[in-house]
Design an enzyme around this catalytic site. Structure first.
Site, PDB file in Angstrom:
ATOM      1  N   GLU A  81       0.848  -1.210   0.000  1.00 26.94           N
ATOM      2  CA  GLU A  81       0.000   0.000   0.000  1.00 26.94           C
ATOM      3  C   GLU A  81       0.880   1.256   0.000  1.00 26.94           C
ATOM      4  O   GLU A  81       0.563   2.259  -0.637  1.00 26.94           O
ATOM      5  CB  GLU A  81      -0.935  -0.039   1.218  1.00 26.94           C
ATOM      6  CG  GLU A  81      -1.688   1.239   1.495  1.00 26.94           C
ATOM      7  CD  GLU A  81      -1.468   1.745   2.914  1.00 26.94           C
ATOM      8  OE1 GLU A  81      -0.892   2.830   3.081  1.00 26.94           O
ATOM      9  OE2 GLU A  81      -1.893   1.034   3.855  1.00 26.94           O
ATOM     10  N   HIS A  82       2.010   1.218   0.730  1.00 27.95           N
ATOM     11  CA  HIS A  82       2.967   2.340   0.711  1.00 27.95           C
ATOM     12  C   HIS A  82       3.691   2.419  -0.628  1.00 27.95           C
ATOM     13  O   HIS A  82       3.846   3.495  -1.202  1.00 27.95           O
ATOM     14  CB  HIS A  82       4.030   2.141   1.806  1.00 27.95           C
ATOM     15  CG  HIS A  82       3.610   2.586   3.163  1.00 27.95           C
ATOM     16  ND1 HIS A  82       4.216   3.614   3.847  1.00 27.95           N
ATOM     17  CD2 HIS A  82       2.623   2.141   3.986  1.00 27.95           C
ATOM     18  CE1 HIS A  82       3.640   3.784   5.015  1.00 27.95           C
ATOM     19  NE2 HIS A  82       2.670   2.891   5.133  1.00 27.95           N
TER      20      HIS A  82
END
Length: 995
Positions: A81-82
């Site tokens: 997600e990062h």
């Protein structure tokens, strides 16, 4: 037809906006708009990034989360997600998307849950199509280069370190560890440097390759739902979405399904008593049941029905009984609907009770009271009257709801699309559709004592806890429930006659008519009453046209700030008044009439809002209880003991201690949280409280604001009711509702103090520049400067230097005195606070060069972005009220502040910005660095040895000043006694930023 993706289109109308959905297999898009909350003024003061506004917004939900983490790479879903944000093939610049959004008044965020991952952003409508294209590339072809992976691991690790001191997170991790072996609830979802970097290296695991593999397997179009909201036509949005998002790969593989892994907590370890040592000072009992998944029953919402009764605070409720026994202060029951509490494998039902010291000693009796109430509900069975009352309240709220911020709306909607059928996208999470007593009874009958998990949080458990949770290091112990209680709960035990169902609710609104004006219509609030005892500002709503009203009053008294003891007595008074009101006002609260009492720095703030029909009843109830204030010795003791814990819990957080220290230096007559804690620990009596309250109520100046569906005549009655009931004298002289601020001397001053929780590695570093008594035009120039600073600050200090997860510049209005600051939250296990301070200085030097080289186009783009933010309409009445109330409560009364700021912005040139920044960085600059230093190998104890972060002991009675190291000793002037330092400084005049 989209290539490789089935598409279906439908639309409907609501709130006079269009919403429409298309599916990329399971993908969707929706359209609508909304605005921003602009708050100026002091009540300190944060402006990190710009506030929310009527921007275009989009959110995408991937139907996969941390449950899909591979066993050998915990936290991989969260890490991905990062990583997808770190540049794409089409737009390779690592921070390019953030920079683009910041330039055009937008923002973005993302979050990873158990079975879903959500990404969202908002931006000015003019740039929405380009933003969509840039954003979509993260799902089409993210770069995820090796170098970025090594750096972003540090951001994930910092996020984990920040989460570690949270009792909620610690309790969640401990709870997950009780799941049966092999169930995904037992996974470490956060990820950290150990699981994503060091351990993979030791095991020859290529994290980079595994990230790409995870992305290719799970970031597939047919797992995604998408919502877009903007004021374009439906045809235009459909065209954009088709054009941009059709390139998202669809691997055609079946979506991972965990629904077969039911009963994760059907284990002997679950049905035990767990004693836990919390970070905060608190006694709490949490009783939890693990039920079969309840999502399929969303039309009935059985857990909502049960939690409504269990969490009731009126007569006959669990909390009412426990409060009378002085055993409990608060109770929350139900299911939080996060992925952790409700997923495809199970649903939680939990009841958390904040206990008093005495309640901790009687925690088994507290649990028994809960079980007696549940047994009563089981015997009575579901009641149609109560279901219909809840249904009516939710229907009213839905029918007359105000718009939400677009980015929140799209985020909520894209998750709803994963959970509900098409016809219930908008309503599935809010309404009760059908009464099925058998469904409610089935859930209710599972809430048995012998199936419950008990968690007892208390510092008093410390010597009893010999086990440690693996990831957060939470000390705990596991034991059988005491035999006498276990045996009693197996029997047909007696019910408690004091516990019963709530009576019919008299506060539910039935009159939703909009009222006619009884005075001329105005754009801003006008003062309709002005007497020596008080004044009232009023504005009839003619924009949002909803049957709701907002009532705000500020009861101002010079008595509060006369001593630290008085500030504490005032806190005790407001807490006891809130406690006294809890039961009588609860019915109003559940009928969507909200109230809040706030112990302000210069007076009591009363906030009431909701459907106007029954709102006066609630307001009068509050004033009646204020007028007839009383307290028993038992309640006084209970509240003061809790307040000690509250103060302590504020002080042990590095970010709140840093703010306290900074404001103690800047605001001359302020009492610090440590002053208040000492005064409380020294002991205060009930007699001193009653004497303080009597004096407080004898002399006041009352200032009010009434807005919404209320006439001016009705509004005047609110102020009249306060004056008539309290019968107070006016103040002898006008009182400023702000502190005087010290003038910092030229130079770089450093106040370095030790954090107060020895178990916490987190440090907070803030570098503040004082500007002075400035005009509204200069304040606006400072806002513009900080807006220019945001993205490069993030890029340099977080992305490139990996100093910490929270990194931000802020425009500061401290009691009317202007300034700006840069803050970094870091960890003593990674960096020394003085190294971080030097890096902030390096950033500011680079930034000076950056703005000098700024093109006129880039400057004008940022000015336009800030103007657009300030020009946007409010989303709902509450935003308008908040902005107007801020002008009233700070006695600035510049209700058209935004218009003045927009005019100022139009007059600025690039040279104004550059000269303004240089003026604050020149030889005469007034700098203050505040370091709250955590515990870890990069920070030294007073004896020169590295500080450890093992112990959980805390000492908060005084600040420990730390010496400056050789790194900053030549360039800074140390502050080692705040009172001695400030006593020699000049005071700036009282000032308001209104001209």
């Amino acid at each position: 037809m989209l290539e490789g993706n089935d598409i279906w289109v439908g639309w409907l109308v609501s709130f006079s906006f269009f919403f429409f959905f298309f599916f990329l297999s399971v993908s969707a898009f929706s359209l609508r708009s909304a605005p921003v909350q602009h708050l100026a003024g002091w009540q300190e003061e944060e402006q990190q990034g710009e506030t929310d506004t009527v921007l275009s917004a989009a959110a995408l939900c991937v139907g996969v989360g941390s449950f899909a983490d591979p066993d050998d790479l915990p936290g991989l879903a969260h890490f991905l997600e990062h990583m997808v944000f770190m540049g794409s093939l089409k737009y390779p610049d690592e921070n390019g998307f953030d920079a683009f959004l910041k330039k055009h008044g937008g923002s973005d965020n993302a979050s990873t849950d158990c079975e879903r991952t959500v990404f969202q952003f908002d931006v000015q409508r003019k740039y929405f199509k380009e933003a969509l294209d840039r954003w979509a590339q993260f799902f089409i072809h993210p770069l995820m280069i090796r170098d970025a992976i090594d750096r972003e691991v540090e951001a994930v690790d910092s996020e984990y370190q920040l989460a570690r001191p949270s009792d909620a997170n610690r309790k969640e991790m401990l709870f997950g560890s009780l799941a049966r072996p092999g169930h995904p609830m037992g996974k470490f979802f956060w990820g950290n440097a150990e699981t994503l970097k060091h351990e993979p290296k030791r095991n020859n695991i290529d994290t980079h390759a595994r990230l790409r593999e995870f992305w290719m397997r799970y970031y597939s179009a047919h797992y995604m739902t998408l919502v877009v909201q903007s004021k374009e036509t439906l045809d235009t949005l459909e065209k954009w979405v088709t054009e941009i998002f059709s390139q998202i790969p669809n691997n055609g593989l079946p979506k991972p399904n965990f629904g077969h892994l039911t009963d994760p907590f059907d284990t002997p370890a679950f049905n035990k008593l767990y004693r836990v040592v919390p970070i905060r000072k608190i006694h709490a009992l949490t009783i939890t049941w693990a039920l079969p998944p309840q999502q399929q029953h969303y039309r009935v919402k059985p857990l909502h029905y049960i939690s409504w009764l269990v969490g009731h605070e009126g007569k006959g409720s669990i909390l009412s009984y426990l409060r009378k026994k002085c055993w409990a202060l608060a109770l929350f029951g139900g299911n939080g609907e996060t992925g952790f509490e409700q997923n495809s494998t199970y649903s939680v039902f939990s009841i958390s009770i904040t206990l008093t010291d005495e309640g901790y000693e009687h925690f088994y009796e507290v649990a028994h009271t809960v079980f007696q109430y549940l047994k009563m509900l089981q015997k009575l069975g579901p009641e149609k009257r109560i279901f219909e009352e809840i249904q009516k309240i939710e229907d009213n709220e839905f029918h007359y709801q105000e718009q939400t911020d677009p980015v929140e709306y799209v985020e909520n909607m894209c998750e709803n699309m994963q959970l509900y059928p098409l016809q219930d996208f908008l309503t599935g999470d809010q309404l009760l559709f059908e009464y099925k007593p058998e469904v409610i009874a089935e859930a209710l009958n599972q809430l048995l004592p012998q199936k419950a998990n008990l968690v007892l949080l208390s510092g008093a458990n410390e010597r009893k806890c010999d086990l440690k949770e693996k990831w957060f290091g939470t000390p705990y112990s596991m034991e059988d429930v005491e035999n006498s209680w276990a045996e009693l709960w197996k029997t047909n035990f007696e019910l408690n006659p004091d516990l019963h169902l709530p009576a019919e609710n008299k506060y539910i609104a039935t009159d939703f008519m909009l009222k006619a004006f009884d005075c001329p219509e105005t754009e801003y609030p006008v003062k309709i009453v002005n007497t020596p005892q008080g004044c009232l500002w009023y504005k009839k709503d003619n924009k949002f046209k909803i049957p709701k009203a907002y009532i705000r009053f500020h009861l101002i008294s010079p008595l509060i700030q006369k001593s630290a003891a008085n500030v504490v007595l005032f806190d005790i008074f407001v807490n006891i008044l809130t406690h006294n009101l809890a039961e009588p006002a609860y019915e109003a609260d559940v009928a969507q009439l909200e109230y809040k009492l706030v112990a302000g720095e210069h007076g009591l703030i009363i906030r009431v809002k909701g459907f106007n029909h029954k709102l006066p009843l609630l307001f009068q109830l509050i004033i009646d209880y204020l007028a007839e204030f009383s307290s028993t010795p038992a309640v006084f003791t209970m509240i003061t003991e809790q307040l000690k814990k509250t103060y302590f819990n504020i002080l042990i957080k590095p970010e709140t201690l840093a703010k306290d220290v900074r404001l103690l230096i800047l605001e001359y007559a302020r009492w610090s949280m440590i002053d208040k804690y000492r005064a409380l620990m020294d002991g205060l009596s009930l007699e001193s409280l009653l004497s303080f309250v009597k004096e407080f109520k004898s002399q006041l100046f009352v200032e009010g604001l009434v807005q919404g569906n209320v006439t001016s005549t009705e509004s005047v009655d609110f102020l009249k009711y306060v004056v008539d009931k309290l019968k107070f004298m006016p103040l002898e002289q006008e009182m400023p509702v702000q502190f005087q601020v010290v003038e910092l001397p030229s130079g770089h001053h450093l106040c370095k103090v030790r954090a107060l929780n020895k178990g916490d590695a987190n440090s907070e570093v803030t570098v503040y520049y004082q500007s002075g008594t400035r005009s509204l035009k200069e304040y606006t120039l400072m806002e513009l400067l900080v807006m220019h600073m945001e993205e490069p600050c993030f890029d340099f200090l977080r992305t490139k230097q990996t100093l910490g997860y929270h990194v931000y510049p802020t425009c500061r209005n401290t009691s009317g005195i202007l300034g700006f600051s840069v803050t970094v939250g870091t960890q003593a296990t990674k960096y020394n606070s003085e190294v971080v301070d030097k890096k902030i200085e390096e950033f500011l030097s680079n930034f000076e060069e950056k703005i000098e080289n700024l093109t006129e186009d880039a400057f004008n783009t940022q000015v336009t972005a800030l103007i657009k933010l300030k020009e946007c309409e409010d989303t709902h009445l509450g935003e308008e009220v908040d902005r107007n109330w801020n002008e009233v409560v700070t006695q600035q009364y510049l209700f058209d502040r935004l218009a003045h700021e927009i005019e100022a912005l139009k007059s600025f040139s690039k040279s104004d910005l550059v000269n303004w920044f240089k003026a604050h960085r020149g030889p005469g600059s007034k700098m203050l660095s505040v370091h709250v230093v955590g515990f870890g190998k990069h920070e030294l104890e007073e004896d020169g040895s590295p500080s450890g972060e093992d112990s959980h002991s805390c000492e908060v009675m005084q600040l420990t000043y730390l010496p400056t190291s050789p790194l900053l000793v030549e360039s800074t002037i140390p502050i080692t006694d705040i009172r001695a330092f400030t006593s020699k400084l000049n005071l700036l005049p009282y000032h308001k930023i209104v001209k």
